[in-house]
Design an enzyme around this catalytic site. Structure first.
Site, PDB file in Angstrom:
ATOM      1  N   ASN A 124       0.830  -1.212   0.000  1.00  0.00           N
ATOM      2  CA  ASN A 124       0.000   0.000   0.000  1.00  0.00           C
ATOM      3  C   ASN A 124       0.857   1.251   0.000  1.00  0.00           C
ATOM      4  OD1 ASN A 124      -0.417   1.832   2.641  1.00  0.00           O
ATOM      5  ND2 ASN A 124       0.339  -0.191   3.267  1.00  0.00           N
ATOM      6  N   CYS A 161       5.854   3.694   9.419  1.00  0.00           N
ATOM      7  CA  CYS A 161       5.289   3.837   8.079  1.00  0.00           C
ATOM      8  C   CYS A 161       6.405   4.206   7.092  1.00  0.00           C
ATOM      9  CB  CYS A 161       4.210   4.911   8.090  1.00  0.00           C
ATOM     10  SG  CYS A 161       3.292   4.995   6.561  1.00  0.00           S
ATOM     11  N   THR A 190       5.160  -2.041   7.998  1.00  0.00           N
ATOM     12  CA  THR A 190       5.314  -2.648   6.675  1.00  0.00           C
ATOM     13  C   THR A 190       6.751  -2.523   6.146  1.00  0.00           C
ATOM     14  OG1 THR A 190       4.533  -0.580   5.735  1.00  0.00           O
ATOM     15  CG2 THR A 190       2.924  -2.349   5.998  1.00  0.00           C
ATOM     16  N   CYS A 246      13.664 -32.422   0.587  1.00  0.00           N
ATOM     17  CA  CYS A 246      12.775 -33.405  -0.049  1.00  0.00           C
ATOM     18  C   CYS A 246      11.395 -33.387   0.599  1.00  0.00           C
ATOM     19  CB  CYS A 246      13.383 -34.798   0.004  1.00  0.00           C
ATOM     20  SG  CYS A 246      13.807 -35.361   1.667  1.00  0.00           S
TER      21      CYS A 246
END
Lengths: 80, 429
Positions: free
Chosen positions: B73, B135, B201, B385
């Site tokens: 965003n 932010c 974020t 695996c």
């Protein structure tokens, strides 16, 4: 050759020297692996050197140092 | 039924499920609907000088049919005047006095600006404050958000200024866009933080349209970096929570954030040290009502574990999180293929041949059937695996007892150092 076979070969060389009465006195590690010096005391001191290439052998060689069969903490203390 | 109530640095909540400061907590209408759905708390969308947003501001990364594996965003903090938000916070708190309402704040790094907003916000009865030092986009270009959060001394100073004026608990929200999050966490604590929350974020660009060559998202043909969140970031967030939880210089409660979508995610974050958690992307994807399943799932889990309170989870796995140098080099696992469940797709063989240690053989058994078999002596126990195997129960990783005493890298290096020291001393003599 499988990785285990390479390791097993190096492990056998280490164990054979220990069975012959040699003890590990010095380990130098560099870009090419570990250079391990073995010494056997007697009337004439004998020295053998192994260049260990595999990771498992470089690990193994520290597990056979005197005292390592006890707990690592005890082993560290006893080797000081 | 277990007790789901938590108390984070003095902030009480009927359960550990809080909404993170984000679009779902933009208005009183939304937060009150969230509380009706079952959320225990909400961190109001960040308050500060109201901004102006761009149109076209979200993007997502879809992976192999999974919608919104990651979310990006470029939306900023609230675009509504403070007084409008405060009125709705007051009304929300009046309707839901037992729910946690925390105000996220972001202003310029000036003492008087922090004092002003803290006083005005606390006057309407919030339960706590969360300082948005995380932010990464837009606001950071103006010296706020992550730009503040990437300077430990500025985090400490601003936290201190807030604490000068605050009467409610102060949570400092940390940015992951930094080399070592514990450094900033410790400075937040030095500034007086009562708790920390993480992660905000991660700097991101969701993608580039290979046909138009525009960024995703783009604003009239121009793009800018955004903040990444959603399930894809969970491992990064969990690691940062764990690092702070085990750091004795931090030592304050943690509100865990980052890709939390299910009750199992909540359990993981709490085991790794979180007192409570915050959710955003999963709500943006599925709506407020996902909390119903989270509450049920957590309740059942706690009952199954025989735990009376959710608070008993906090930090239980932290002692199991260590440094690489303290891991036992003699611990050994190997892969074993369960022929009853194996579908002979050869994915494990290909992965082992191409990317690991070439120890899975393709053989033919006595009945002429193709079988895959691990040469255990050559298996290093990498797990690859079992990771790529599409058949449940076809590959197990088995711990072997090789008889060797535990030995860590740090212990090994100390042993060699001691050995060589003794040898050098003997040579001198």
């Amino acid at each position: 050759m499988s990785a285990f076979t390479e390791f097993d070969q190096e492990r056998r060389e280490i164990n054979e020297l220990l069975e012959q009465g040699y003890r590990i006195v010095n380990i130098e590690e560099d870009l090419d692996g570990a250079r391990v010096k073995f010494m056997r005391s007697g009337p004439v001191a004998a020295v053998q050197v192994l260049q260990l290439l595999t990771a498992d052998a470089r690990k193994h060689v520290t597990t056979v140092l005197p005292g390592i069969q006890r707990t690592p903490e005890e082993a560290v203390e006893s080797s000081v | 039924m277990a007790d789901l109530r938590i108390e984070l640095a003095g902030i009480k909540s009927p359960n550990p499920f809080w909404l993170a400061s984000a679009p779902p907590t933009n208005t009183g209408y939304q937060v009150q609907r969230a509380f009706e759905a079952g959320w225990g708390g909400a961190v109001w969308k960040t308050l500060g000088d109201p901004i102006i947003n761009t149109s076209s501001r979200f993007a997502a990364v879809h992976f192999n049919g999974q919608r919104v594996a990651g979310f990006n965003n470029i939306e900023l903090i609230t675009d509504r005047p403070l007084e409008v938000n405060l009125k709705e916070i007051y009304e929300t708190k009046k309707r839901f006095p037992d729910h946690a309402v925390v105000a996220s704040l972001m202003v310029e790094p000036k003492r008087e600006k922090w004092h002003e907003i803290v006083k005005r916000v606390e006057d309407v009865g919030v339960d706590g404050l969360e300082l948005n030092f995380g932010c990464p986009h837009g606001m950071a270009e103006r010296g706020m958000g992550a730009a503040s959060g990437q300077q430990p001394d500025l985090v400490e100073a601003q936290t201190y200024w807030v604490k000068e004026a605050a009467t409610t608990p102060v949570i400092v929200k940390l940015t992951p866009n930094i080399t070592d999050i514990t450094v900033v966490a410790r400075h937040a604590v030095k500034g007086g933080a009562d708790a920390i929350s993480m992660i905000n974020t991660i700097n991101s660009l969701a993608g580039v349209d290979i046909h138009t060559w525009n960024t995703i998202p783009h604003v009239g043909g121009q793009g800018a970096h955004g903040g990444y969140c959603g399930p894809a970031v969970k491992p990064i967030a969990l690691s940062m929570v764990a690092e702070c939880a085990r750091d004795r210089g931090v030592g304050v409660p943690i509100s865990g954030i980052g890709g939390i979508s299910t009750w199992q995610d909540v359990v993981e974050f709490m085991l790794m040290g979180a007192t409570g958690i915050q959710v955003c992307t999963a709500v943006m994807h599925h709506g407020f009502r996902i909390v119903e399943e989270m509450i049920d799932g957590l309740n059942n889990y706690l009952d199954d574990k025989g735990l009376a309170s959710v608070t008993e989870l906090t930090g239980k796995s932290v002692p199991k999180y260590s440094n690489w140098g303290d891991l036992d080099l003699n611990y050994k696992v190997v892969a074993r293929i369960n022929q009853d469940n194996c579908i002979n797709c050869n994915k494990c063989h290909i992965a082992c041949e191409d990317a690991s240690h070439q120890c899975i053989d393709m053989l033919t058994n006595a009945q002429g059937k193709a079988v895959l078999q691990v040469r255990e002596e050559d298996c290093v126990g990498c797990n690859l695996c079992s990771i790529v195997c599409p058949a449940d129960g076809a590959i197990d990783m088995i711990a072997l007892d090789n008889g060797a005493a535990p030995l860590t890298w740090n212990q090994r290096q100390q042993l060699i150092g001691n050995l060589n020291h003794t040898y050098s001393a003997a040579e001198v003599m």
